[in-house]
Structure formats: structure tokens, C-alpha cells
Design a protein around this motif. Sequence first.
Motif, PDB file in Angstrom:
ATOM      1  N   LEU A   1       0.825  -1.206   0.000  1.00 26.57           N
ATOM      2  CA  LEU A   1       0.000   0.000   0.000  1.00 26.57           C
ATOM      3  C   LEU A   1       0.862   1.260   0.000  1.00 26.57           C
ATOM      4  N   ARG A   2       1.978   1.196   0.694  1.00 27.20           N
ATOM      5  CA  ARG A   2       2.870   2.345   0.726  1.00 27.20           C
ATOM      6  C   ARG A   2       3.509   2.589  -0.644  1.00 27.20           C
ATOM      7  N   SER A   3       3.969   1.518  -1.278  1.00 24.50           N
ATOM      8  CA  SER A   3       4.670   1.652  -2.553  1.00 24.50           C
ATOM      9  C   SER A   3       3.715   1.942  -3.708  1.00 24.50           C
ATOM     10  N   ASP A   4       2.538   1.281  -3.705  1.00 24.26           N
ATOM     11  CA  ASP A   4       1.625   1.413  -4.843  1.00 24.26           C
ATOM     12  C   ASP A   4       0.771   2.676  -4.768  1.00 24.26           C
ATOM     13  N   ARG A   5       0.280   2.995  -3.575  1.00 24.26           N
ATOM     14  CA  ARG A   5      -0.665   4.111  -3.446  1.00 24.26           C
ATOM     15  C   ARG A   5      -0.097   5.295  -2.680  1.00 24.26           C
ATOM     16  N   LYS A   6       1.129   5.175  -2.168  1.00 29.02           N
ATOM     17  CA  LYS A   6       1.817   6.267  -1.455  1.00 29.02           C
ATOM     18  C   LYS A   6       1.005   6.757  -0.257  1.00 29.02           C
ATOM     19  N   LEU A   7       0.341   5.838   0.448  1.00 27.94           N
ATOM     20  CA  LEU A   7      -0.475   6.211   1.598  1.00 27.94           C
ATOM     21  C   LEU A   7       0.383   6.302   2.848  1.00 27.94           C
ATOM     22  N   GLY A   8      -0.073   7.118   3.817  1.00 26.31           N
ATOM     23  CA  GLY A   8       0.604   7.244   5.093  1.00 26.31           C
ATOM     24  C   GLY A   8       0.013   6.320   6.138  1.00 26.31           C
ATOM     25  N   PRO A   9       0.611   6.279   7.344  1.00 21.23           N
ATOM     26  CA  PRO A   9       0.115   5.389   8.400  1.00 21.23           C
ATOM     27  C   PRO A   9      -1.348   5.635   8.767  1.00 21.23           C
TER      28      PRO A   9
END
Length: 327
Positions: free
Chosen positions: A80-88
Motif C-alpha cells: 500500500l505504501r509503494s503502490d498508493r503512497k499512503l501514510g500510516p
Amino acid sequence: MSHRNARLTVHGRRILVERVLAGRPVAHVAAEMGISRPTAHKWVRRWRTEGNAGLHDRSSRPRTTPHRTPPAVEARVCRLRSDRKLGPARIGPILGLPASTVHRILLRHGLHRLAWLDRPTGEPIRRYEHDQPGDLVHVDIKKLGNIPDGGGWRTVGRTAGDHNRQATTHERRSCKPVIGYSYIHSAVDDHSRLAYSEVLPDERQHTAAAFWQRANAFFSAHGITVQRVLTDNGACYKSKIFTQGLVTAGIAHRKIRPYRPQTNGKVERFNRTLLDEWAYLRPYTSNHERTEALADFLHTYNHHRCHTALDGHPPISRVNNAAGQYT
């Protein structure tokens, strides 16, 4: 390393062991040194098991963590971090995890800062630096809108700015109110960050080739022999004239992968510095005034401006250090 209020250092633990080995009771030695009996027994036991190496501090990290997040969940957090650049705060509700847990997972995998990720691919950015000046020189072009005589609308307001723009346009006998663009050609040494720039009227192949001849002479004057040049895939850099000029001088030409400006990142970062510390530093009343200010900026950048990648020193210091090291 022991904390500042620690009762025992490595030296004190050796004294503890020596006194116990001399036949004194552990309880008496512990009282003298201001520590508990279990602590004294612990260091004596470590010395008997491991020798002097056992008296040094060791990590307090547990050998096992039964309640650690399962690897499969950690993998979903990383995706999720790599694909959508979402934060915690965004990833936590999706996976049913606290934001603090998500942050710890990202920190563990080196994904806790978006600036360290390549935006298009989500992969960690790999930074590099060549060992000597001249091993690689980054070359690029930055396009800026020209400033009409008297100043643009950002400086003097909409009404006066439009008047200045129209006046400059009519002087050129043009029907469309277009001021045009200036092209800042820049070359930055990969190792030292020494930079050379010129404001030129276009980005055609002959202009780019002529710029490189002058840039190469600039680096040669500073004792730098250029081995490789790295450019993007612009038409002027793919032309035979530009390539032939490099081949004649014995310089290898390297191009970045399409749509990957990070590879040419040092000159890209220099372009951003140009905007912040020269082009948009103060209001200019004409394009000529802004062009004249470029020389002062380059001198400051190369000789006086501290650079975080150079331990706070200006680029010229690394050039001089390299010259003393390799001559």
C-alpha cells in the motif's frame, strides 16, 4: 554505551569480578559498589560464561517477539505504501492496524519517508556519487518565461504588467502578446557539484553543442577532465552534432532511461536551486537584469554556498581537495 547514571561501567564490572574472585562475598561487594546482589551475580555469571567479552553492554532487543505483526500483513502495508503512497493514518484503517504500528512497520522496511521513494515506481531511490571530479557531468535545460521591460504582472500588478507585455510585443511587431522563453543550459559535476550555466535563446542542437564546448572549457580551467556526460533524451542531445562533439573530445555520452529524471538528479536539483535562489529570488524589471544576476549566483554557488551533500562546504572546496589528492 552505558547511560550517564550507570553504577557500573566495563571497568567497574572487571573490578567487581576481581573482588569476587579474591574470595569476598558477592553481597558485600555489591553493597560497596552500590548495586543489587542479582546484578552482581549477573555480571559474575556472564564473566564465567563468556570471559571479558561478557562484561560489555549488549542490545536489549528480545530474541523473540511473539506479538509482532505477521509477515503477510507487513507485506500488505509495504504494498500500500509503494503502490498508493499512503501514510500510516490511511493504511491503518484499511488493514485494521493502529497508525503507530503501521509507522513501525514502514520504519523497519525503510519506507517511512515518501521522499526516499521513486514516485512513479514506488521503489526506494538509489543514490550514487562518482569518486573523482569529471567522472560524470550532468547536463540539462530549464525553460523560463521572459520578463517584459518594466516588470511582469507579479511585480507591478496586472494592469501595468499587461501594459509592459503589450509594449514589448509591439516592439517585436507580433500580433500575439507572447513574450517568449529563455533556456537555461546547465552542467553539474557529479562528484564536486561544481556548476556552469548560461541563459540561451533556444534549445536547438547547435546551441546545446556550443554550450557544451564552453562548459567543457570551464571544467578544464578548474583542472577537471570530463570522462562522461549524462543527459536526458531531448532532441538536441540525441542529435549527431552534440554526440559528435563529445566523441571528438573523447567523452562518453550516457542517456537516462525515459521518464526517469531521478537518474539525472543532481542537475535537476540544481535547476530547483536556480529557481529559488536566482530566478525567483527577487523581482526583476527586465529579462536582461535577471540574466545579468546569473553570474553572481553561480559564483556564490560554486565558491561560498554550503552544500549539505558536501558536509557543509562549497563545491570548489571538493574540487581543490580532489586536485591535491590525485595529483
